[in-house]
Scaffold this active site. Structure first.
Site, mmCIF file in Angstrom:
data_model
loop_
_atom_site.group_PDB
_atom_site.id
_atom_site.type_symbol
_atom_site.label_atom_id
_atom_site.label_comp_id
_atom_site.label_asym_id
_atom_site.label_seq_id
_atom_site.Cartn_x
_atom_site.Cartn_y
_atom_site.Cartn_z
ATOM 1 N N ASN A 109 18.596 104.288 8.860
ATOM 2 C CA ASN A 109 17.612 103.316 8.390
ATOM 3 C C ASN A 109 17.309 103.535 6.915
ATOM 4 O O ASN A 109 17.323 104.661 6.426
ATOM 5 C CB ASN A 109 16.326 103.398 9.226
ATOM 6 N N PHE A 113 9.404 102.241 4.057
ATOM 7 C CA PHE A 113 7.945 102.223 4.289
ATOM 8 C C PHE A 113 7.390 100.786 4.300
ATOM 9 O O PHE A 113 6.370 100.494 3.671
ATOM 10 C CB PHE A 113 7.204 103.044 3.228
ATOM 11 N N SER A 183 10.729 111.192 3.472
ATOM 12 C CA SER A 183 11.615 110.067 3.736
ATOM 13 C C SER A 183 12.601 109.918 2.587
ATOM 14 O O SER A 183 12.211 110.007 1.420
ATOM 15 C CB SER A 183 10.808 108.771 3.883
ATOM 16 N N ASN A 185 13.992 107.163 1.750
ATOM 17 C CA ASN A 185 14.086 105.742 1.437
ATOM 18 C C ASN A 185 13.068 105.236 0.427
ATOM 19 O O ASN A 185 13.013 104.045 0.155
ATOM 20 C CB ASN A 185 13.977 104.927 2.731
ATOM 21 N N THR A 186 12.239 106.139 -0.108
ATOM 22 C CA THR A 186 11.348 105.808 -1.222
ATOM 23 C C THR A 186 11.791 106.651 -2.403
ATOM 24 O O THR A 186 11.749 107.879 -2.329
ATOM 25 C CB THR A 186 9.881 106.101 -0.866
ATOM 26 N N LYS A 222 5.191 116.650 6.859
ATOM 27 C CA LYS A 222 6.500 116.401 7.472
ATOM 28 C C LYS A 222 7.574 116.653 6.430
ATOM 29 O O LYS A 222 7.533 116.091 5.325
ATOM 30 C CB LYS A 222 6.590 114.960 7.988
ATOM 31 N N ASN A 251 12.267 115.250 9.318
ATOM 32 C CA ASN A 251 12.517 113.833 9.071
ATOM 33 C C ASN A 251 14.016 113.556 9.199
ATOM 34 O O ASN A 251 14.777 114.407 9.659
ATOM 35 C CB ASN A 251 12.002 113.476 7.661
#
Length: 346
Positions: A109, A113, A183, A185-186, A222, A251
């Protein structure tokens, strides 16, 4: 379970993953009243100063906006972690941004966010509290907060203010609060895992949460599986030094090693966080390293590649106090949480 796996492999894999998620979640919410009557599986677990109905929770990412907490609890999850919620609402990354790798029982993915923002989620949680009134039971509620994409990661003051906004609005509704700095993805988010940036951020969130709550809300961080062992040790030592309540390990990973899926399929999926069975070994190693470094009193939540009851038992034996699943839930179906909770019952 066999029937669901056949349905998943023959039918659901031919549906766009994000659309399938939306449809499945809508069906779960619609079944909420019936699910609420279901008996909670497993045995209670005492952690973070709380009593969890059972050991298995739903990881952040499934219910980003706090729209199906109690229905998900009805499926057997002892805790539900909503989010990741950011200070400001944001659409996330362009679609397509969610991909299955069925041969690996994995998901990639790069959602970014996508969520309604702290103000909207706080209002939704206030309405839930009003509806529930004095009712007891239901899952423990974790709230996972992250950085708004437009906030520059190299501006520590702006980053702390962004996380503080979420903490101020959401901590009053949380059974526990999670700072997500892991994450992939940021852009730049994972740089916040360096102890030089992480310590003041965690201390600021702790201070804000204490200001807006009548009782101390447990705070966790996390972390990513892609941290070097030495960095995992530094995070563990920091957590002990500042009195953090727990660590969630781990994560998703940016790694793509040892996958069974066709290279062309992996290339098509592109960048993003990989979750599911391939993450199991590294998530387990990180958990073991953390447990060897922190006190027995610190809560560790094991997540990443927990598909079977055997996976769950192995994670508990390695030192996890609680477990979470997400990709396992996607691949194993609606009985996933009940099977895990009952399978590890003492």
């Amino acid at each position: 379970m066999k029937a669901y796996r056949t349905l998943f492999d023959k039918v659901l894999t031919k549906t766009d993953p994000e659309r399938a998620h939306q449809q499945a979640f809508a069906a779960i919410r619609a079944a909420g009243p019936a699910l609420a009557k279901a008996r909670t599986p497993g045995s209670p677990v005492h952690a973070l100063g709380l009593t969890f109905p059972n050991v298995i929770g739903l990881a952040a990412g499934f219910d980003k906006n706090a729209v199906g907490i109690d229905a998900l609890g009805g499926l057997g999850f002892g805790h539900v972690e909503i989010g990741t919620v950011t200070g400001e609402g944001q659409p996330g990354n362009p679609a397509p941004r969610l991909f299955r790798l069925p041969a690996d029982r994995a998901v990639i993915n790069r959602m970014g966010f996508n969520n309604d923002g702290a103000e909207a989620v706080a209002a939704r949680l206030a309405s839930r509290l009003e509806r529930r009134g004095t009712a007891t039971g239901g899952p423990i509620l974790g709230i996972n907060i992250g950085k708004t994409k437009l906030v520059p990661e190299d501006d520590q003051t702006a980053v702390e203010a962004d996380y503080a906004k979420s903490a101020r609005l959401l901590a009053p509704y949380a059974d526990y609060l999670v700072v997500n700095v892991s994450s992939p993805n940021t852009p730049g988010l994972r740089s916040l895992q360096s102890v030089e940036k992480l310590q003041p951020l965690l201390e600021h969130v702790r201070s804000i949460a204490d200001q807006v709550t009548k009782h101390r809300v447990p705070l966790l961080v996390k972390i990513a599986p892609d941290l070097a062992d030495s960095d995992v040790v530094e995070v563990a030592d920091l957590a002990m030094a500042i009195g953090l309540d727990g660590i969630i390990a781990t994560n998703t990973t940016i790694g793509r090693e040892h996958l069974a899926s066709a290279p062309a399929e992996i290339t098509t999926a592109g960048n993003g966080g990989l979750s599911g069975a391939p993450l199991k070994a590294r998530a387990l190693d990180v958990l073991r390293l953390l447990r060897s470094r922190v006190s027995a009193e610190m809560t560790l939540i094991g997540v990443g590649g927990i598909t079977t009851t055997e996976d769950a038992r192995e994670r508990l034996a390695a030192g996890a106090d609680l477990l979470q699943g997400y990709t396992g839930f996607i691949y194993e179906g609606p009985l996933y949480a009940r099977r895990i909770a009952n399978g590890v019952r003492p």
